[in-house]
Design an enzyme around this catalytic site. Structure first.
Site, PDB file in Angstrom:
ATOM      1  N   SER A 140       0.872  -1.184   0.000  1.00  0.00           N
ATOM      2  CA  SER A 140       0.000   0.000   0.000  1.00  0.00           C
ATOM      3  C   SER A 140       0.899   1.221   0.000  1.00  0.00           C
ATOM      4  CB  SER A 140      -0.867   0.027   1.263  1.00  0.00           C
ATOM      5  OG  SER A 140      -1.510   1.283   1.389  1.00  0.00           O
ATOM      6  N   TYR A 154      -1.357  -0.259  10.255  1.00  0.00           N
ATOM      7  CA  TYR A 154      -1.536  -0.849   8.919  1.00  0.00           C
ATOM      8  C   TYR A 154      -0.372  -0.448   8.003  1.00  0.00           C
ATOM      9  CZ  TYR A 154      -3.585  -1.084   4.164  1.00  0.00           C
ATOM     10  OH  TYR A 154      -3.812  -1.305   2.827  1.00  0.00           O
TER      11      TYR A 154
HETATM   12  P1  NAP Z   1     -11.343  -5.460   0.716  1.00  0.00           P
HETATM   13  O1  NAP Z   1     -12.319  -5.114  -0.352  1.00  0.00           O
HETATM   14  O2  NAP Z   1     -11.675  -5.198   2.136  1.00  0.00           O
HETATM   15  O3  NAP Z   1     -10.925  -7.002   0.529  1.00  0.00           O
HETATM   16  C1  NAP Z   1     -10.027  -7.604   1.406  1.00  0.00           C
HETATM   17  C2  NAP Z   1      -9.810  -9.028   0.965  1.00  0.00           C
HETATM   18  O4  NAP Z   1      -8.929  -9.651   1.904  1.00  0.00           O
HETATM   19  C3  NAP Z   1     -11.099  -9.832   0.952  1.00  0.00           C
HETATM   20  O5  NAP Z   1     -11.136 -10.662  -0.170  1.00  0.00           O
HETATM   21  C4  NAP Z   1     -11.008 -10.650   2.227  1.00  0.00           C
HETATM   22  O6  NAP Z   1     -11.668 -11.903   2.119  1.00  0.00           O
HETATM   23  C5  NAP Z   1      -9.514 -10.865   2.327  1.00  0.00           C
HETATM   24  N1  NAP Z   1      -9.138 -11.206   3.699  1.00  0.00           N
HETATM   25  C6  NAP Z   1      -9.167 -10.429   4.791  1.00  0.00           C
HETATM   26  N2  NAP Z   1      -8.801 -11.133   5.875  1.00  0.00           N
HETATM   27  C7  NAP Z   1      -8.535 -12.386   5.434  1.00  0.00           C
HETATM   28  C8  NAP Z   1      -8.107 -13.574   6.068  1.00  0.00           C
HETATM   29  N3  NAP Z   1      -7.872 -13.631   7.391  1.00  0.00           N
HETATM   30  N4  NAP Z   1      -7.915 -14.680   5.300  1.00  0.00           N
HETATM   31  C9  NAP Z   1      -8.142 -14.655   3.965  1.00  0.00           C
HETATM   32  N5  NAP Z   1      -8.559 -13.551   3.315  1.00  0.00           N
HETATM   33  C10 NAP Z   1      -8.753 -12.429   4.056  1.00  0.00           C
HETATM   34  O7  NAP Z   1      -9.970  -4.708   0.465  1.00  0.00           O
HETATM   35  P2  NAP Z   1      -9.167  -4.360  -0.888  1.00  0.00           P
HETATM   36  O8  NAP Z   1      -9.176  -2.890  -1.015  1.00  0.00           O
HETATM   37  O9  NAP Z   1      -9.586  -5.198  -2.011  1.00  0.00           O
HETATM   38  O10 NAP Z   1      -7.714  -4.784  -0.381  1.00  0.00           O
HETATM   39  C11 NAP Z   1      -6.954  -5.811  -0.992  1.00  0.00           C
HETATM   40  C12 NAP Z   1      -5.495  -5.570  -0.692  1.00  0.00           C
HETATM   41  O11 NAP Z   1      -5.123  -4.301  -1.232  1.00  0.00           O
HETATM   42  C13 NAP Z   1      -5.179  -5.501   0.806  1.00  0.00           C
HETATM   43  O12 NAP Z   1      -3.924  -6.112   1.052  1.00  0.00           O
HETATM   44  C14 NAP Z   1      -5.094  -4.011   1.065  1.00  0.00           C
HETATM   45  O13 NAP Z   1      -4.279  -3.710   2.164  1.00  0.00           O
HETATM   46  C15 NAP Z   1      -4.493  -3.518  -0.244  1.00  0.00           C
HETATM   47  N6  NAP Z   1      -4.702  -2.087  -0.517  1.00  0.00           N
HETATM   48  C16 NAP Z   1      -5.947  -1.568  -0.712  1.00  0.00           C
HETATM   49  C17 NAP Z   1      -6.074  -0.206  -0.961  1.00  0.00           C
HETATM   50  C18 NAP Z   1      -7.407   0.473  -1.178  1.00  0.00           C
HETATM   51  O14 NAP Z   1      -7.451   1.712  -1.180  1.00  0.00           O
HETATM   52  N7  NAP Z   1      -8.492  -0.251  -1.382  1.00  0.00           N
HETATM   53  C19 NAP Z   1      -4.942   0.603  -1.013  1.00  0.00           C
HETATM   54  C20 NAP Z   1      -3.704   0.034  -0.804  1.00  0.00           C
HETATM   55  C21 NAP Z   1      -3.591  -1.308  -0.563  1.00  0.00           C
HETATM   56  P3  NAP Z   1     -12.897 -12.307   3.083  1.00  0.00           P
HETATM   57  O15 NAP Z   1     -13.875 -11.194   3.080  1.00  0.00           O
HETATM   58  O16 NAP Z   1     -13.398 -13.569   2.484  1.00  0.00           O
HETATM   59  O17 NAP Z   1     -12.284 -12.542   4.437  1.00  0.00           O
END
Ligand code: NAP
Length: 245
Positions: A140, A154
């Site tokens: 991130s 985080y």
């Molecule tokens: P999201 O929509 O909240 O999705 C998070 C994903 O992680 C879901 O598929 C969830 O699956 C999975 N997850 C969470 N805890 C888990 C666990 N214990 N075991 C297995 N799976 C788990 O978030 P996102 O924005 O797509 O984020 C995806 C990645 O991108 C993350 O690493 C996040 O830090 C990174 N990121 C996001 C942003 C942003 O602005 N959105 C920016 C920078 C980085 P379940 O619901 O099935 O548990």
């Protein structure tokens, strides 16, 4: 076959769809949302691709080991890993942080990433008789920005992901494995609302140099590139997909 952790929702789901579109069989991992992962896998299969939804908590070592076994049994040999599963934990200043807040953030974002990479290396490394492959870790921009006032916990976990990427890339470079990270900026997914800030994307988007939030599909394009042979000379890179943020 590619394992995508947290592949049922958000960025992970977009990555699964994008990889399937270029012919990769995809293991769509989920932690809690089985319906979402089964829907993504079902969509891929309906479109003529190969996919399977596999439940495994990325904070639990035995689950991670089983995830790779089940993925291989269903879809054949591993070719790549996308370490995408991640959580922010609740908003908290450091003065209010607790071990209870830190534990799942570090277990999922750091320990889970290490252990999933370990399982991948044991299958991909030419040292272990593997044919090589690629790993993409989702970091991130928070790692570089620090997360002050929102989630230093985080941001620090993603700092660990970036250093892990640099070290692992060098460790396994001669064994046929490339390791890179994507550093997304403000991406429009449910992660913000889940942290308790449903208006975060709308509020911060005007301050992004490109003046908008990114989409999960835009992140998935970069992941697909780094996994592909088009990125054959790229390892140890941390690619911001952040609209300049
Ligand atoms: P999201 O929509 O909240 O999705 C998070 C994903 O992680 C879901 O598929 C969830 O699956 C999975 N997850 C969470 N805890 C888990 C666990 N214990 N075991 C297995 N799976 C788990 O978030 P996102 O924005 O797509 O984020 C995806 C990645 O991108 C993350 O690493 C996040 O830090 C990174 N990121 C996001 C942003 C942003 O602005 N959105 C920016 C920078 C980085 P379940 O619901 O099935 O548990």
């Amino acid at each position: 076959m590619v394992v995508v952790t947290g592949g049922g929702r958000g960025i992970g789901a977009a990555v699964c769809r994008r990889l399937a579109a270029t012919g990769h069989p995809v293991a769509v991992n989920y932690g809690h949302d089985r319906a979402a992962a089964e829907s993504v896998a079902g969509e891929i299969v309906a479109g003529g691709g190969r996919a399977v939804a596999i439940g495994a908590d990325m904070a639990i070592e035995a689950d991670i080991v089983r995830l790779f076994r089940e993925a291989e049994a269903a879809l054949g040999a591993l070719g790549g890993l996308v370490n995408n599963a991640g959580v922010t934990g609740p908003i908290s200043r450091v003065e209010a942080i607790t071990a209870e807040i830190l534990a799942p953030v570090l277990a999922i974002n750091v320990t889970g990433v290490f252990l999933a990479a370990r399982e991948a290396i044991r299958r991909l490394s030419t040292r272990h008789g593997g044919a090589g492959g690629a790993i993409v870790n989702i970091s991130s921009r928070a790692a570089g920005l620090g997360g002050a006032g929102e989630w230093v916990h985080y941001a620090a976990s993603k700092g660990a992901v970036e250093t892990f990427t640099l070290g692992l890339a060098r460790e396994v470079a001669a064994e046929g494995i490339r390791v890179n990270a994507i550093s997304p900026g403000l991406i429009d997914t449910e992660i913000h609302a889940r942290a308790g800030l449903p208006d975060r994307v709308t509020r911060l988007a005007p301050g992004v140099p490109l003046a908008r939030a990114g989409t999960a599909a835009e992140v998935a394009e970069a992941v697909a590139f780094l996994l592909s042979e088009a990125a054959s000379y790229i390892t140890g890179a941390i690619l911001p997909v952040s609209g300049g943020r």
